[in-house]
Design an enzyme around this catalytic site. Sequence first.
Site, short mmCIF file in Angstrom:
data_model
loop_
_atom_site.label_atom_id
_atom_site.label_comp_id
_atom_site.label_asym_id
_atom_site.label_seq_id
_atom_site.Cartn_x
_atom_site.Cartn_y
_atom_site.Cartn_z
CG ASN A 10 -2.09 1.79 0.98
OD1 ASN A 10 -1.66 1.76 0.36
ND2 ASN A 10 -2.20 1.73 2.44
CD1 TRP A 11 3.45 0.60 -3.14
CD2 TRP A 11 3.38 2.08 -4.95
NE1 TRP A 11 3.96 -0.07 -3.57
CE2 TRP A 11 4.13 1.03 -5.09
CE3 TRP A 11 2.74 3.57 -5.98
CZ2 TRP A 11 4.72 0.38 -6.18
CZ3 TRP A 11 3.74 2.73 -7.03
CH2 TRP A 11 4.31 1.16 -7.27
CE LYS A 12 -0.14 2.73 4.44
NZ LYS A 12 0.19 2.89 5.90
CG HIS A 95 -5.75 1.76 6.08
ND1 HIS A 95 -5.32 2.39 6.38
CD2 HIS A 95 -4.99 0.75 5.44
CE1 HIS A 95 -3.80 2.22 6.85
NE2 HIS A 95 -3.23 1.25 5.75
CD GLU A 97 -2.61 5.45 7.16
OE1 GLU A 97 -2.62 5.58 6.01
OE2 GLU A 97 -1.43 4.66 7.76
CD GLU A 167 -3.02 -2.12 7.60
OE1 GLU A 167 -1.74 -2.39 6.86
OE2 GLU A 167 -3.72 -1.26 7.28
N GLY A 173 3.30 2.28 10.87
CA GLY A 173 4.28 3.10 11.06
C GLY A 173 4.69 3.70 12.30
CB SER A 213 6.11 -2.05 12.00
OG SER A 213 5.60 -0.28 12.11
N GLY A 234 3.10 -1.36 4.36
CA GLY A 234 3.21 0.27 3.77
C GLY A 234 4.41 0.68 3.81
N GLY A 235 5.73 1.30 4.21
CA GLY A 235 6.65 2.25 4.84
C GLY A 235 7.66 0.96 3.49
P1 13P Z 1 2.89 0.55 7.72
O1 13P Z 1 3.75 -1.10 6.95
O2 13P Z 1 4.02 1.77 7.13
O3 13P Z 1 4.10 0.43 8.60
O4 13P Z 1 1.90 0.17 7.25
C1 13P Z 1 1.20 -0.45 7.51
C2 13P Z 1 -0.32 -0.33 6.24
O5 13P Z 1 -0.72 0.95 6.51
C3 13P Z 1 -0.92 -1.01 5.17
O6 13P Z 1 -1.73 -0.98 4.77
#
Ligand code: 13P
Length: 251
Positions: A10-12, A95, A97, A167, A173, A213, A234-235
């Site tokens: 997920n590149w956000k 999600h 967020e 999640e 993050g 993470s 994510g990251g």
């Molecule tokens: P991180 O891997 O950066 O913690 O993000 C997880 C995430 O929200 C994937 O959708």
Amino acid sequence: MTRQKFFAGNWKLWGTQAEAKALIAALATGIQGSKHRILVAPPYTALAAVKQAVKGGPILVGAQDCSALESGARTGEISVGMLKELGVDVIILGHSERRQFHNETDKLVNDKLKLALKHGFEVIYCNGETLAEREAGKASEVVIRQTKEALAGLSEADLGRLTIAYEPVWAIGTGKTATPKDANDIHQVIRKTIAELYTKKAADAIIIQYGGSVKPDNVKELMAMSDIDGALVGGASLKADSFLAICTFDK
Ligand code: 13P
């Protein structure tokens, strides 16, 4: 039962078209021959470029959200029809967020889920508790409630196109990962909820990703757990070497 592992990046809010193309090019060789399912979810503006870049290869393309309406007055939103036109395979919904910064409720997520499935998409549906909820001993309760509300009105056949991503909000993050056991416990709670709502067969088959993470150095122990079937990353999905290391954790 053996379930095929599913790794999604997920590149956000990351990825110009140029960055997206470069990352796909760097992933392509390493991913070839993988026995796992692999997906990348760039921002809307890079979807067409990514779809073109993955052509002929195994990488699936995901969107990070969609509108709950097929059309209408919703400035700034993107419809399922628009995503279909771009050849998007999967839509990520719910999600944390989106819930936190865009006030998305379980009801809205359920509306979007039904719409996306109706239009033939696969969905990665996200849930998870906040730190306050975990500290209050309510993690299971929250995830059961979210799962029930998200799946309202879905048939057992619909579940064939649904992946659930657990999640925990406090692990996203932050560099804090749930311990493999804590994550697996919640995955089992989700699977049990599916068994109660549908059948044991459906519960055994559903893919449940862990997200929060996930990194090359913790993926192995997470994937060793009985009910963790992949990851929503994510990251660590923004760099070819770390995402490849995650997707090929068992090589
Ligand atoms: P991180 O891997 O950066 O913690 O993000 C997880 C995430 O929200 C994937 O959708």
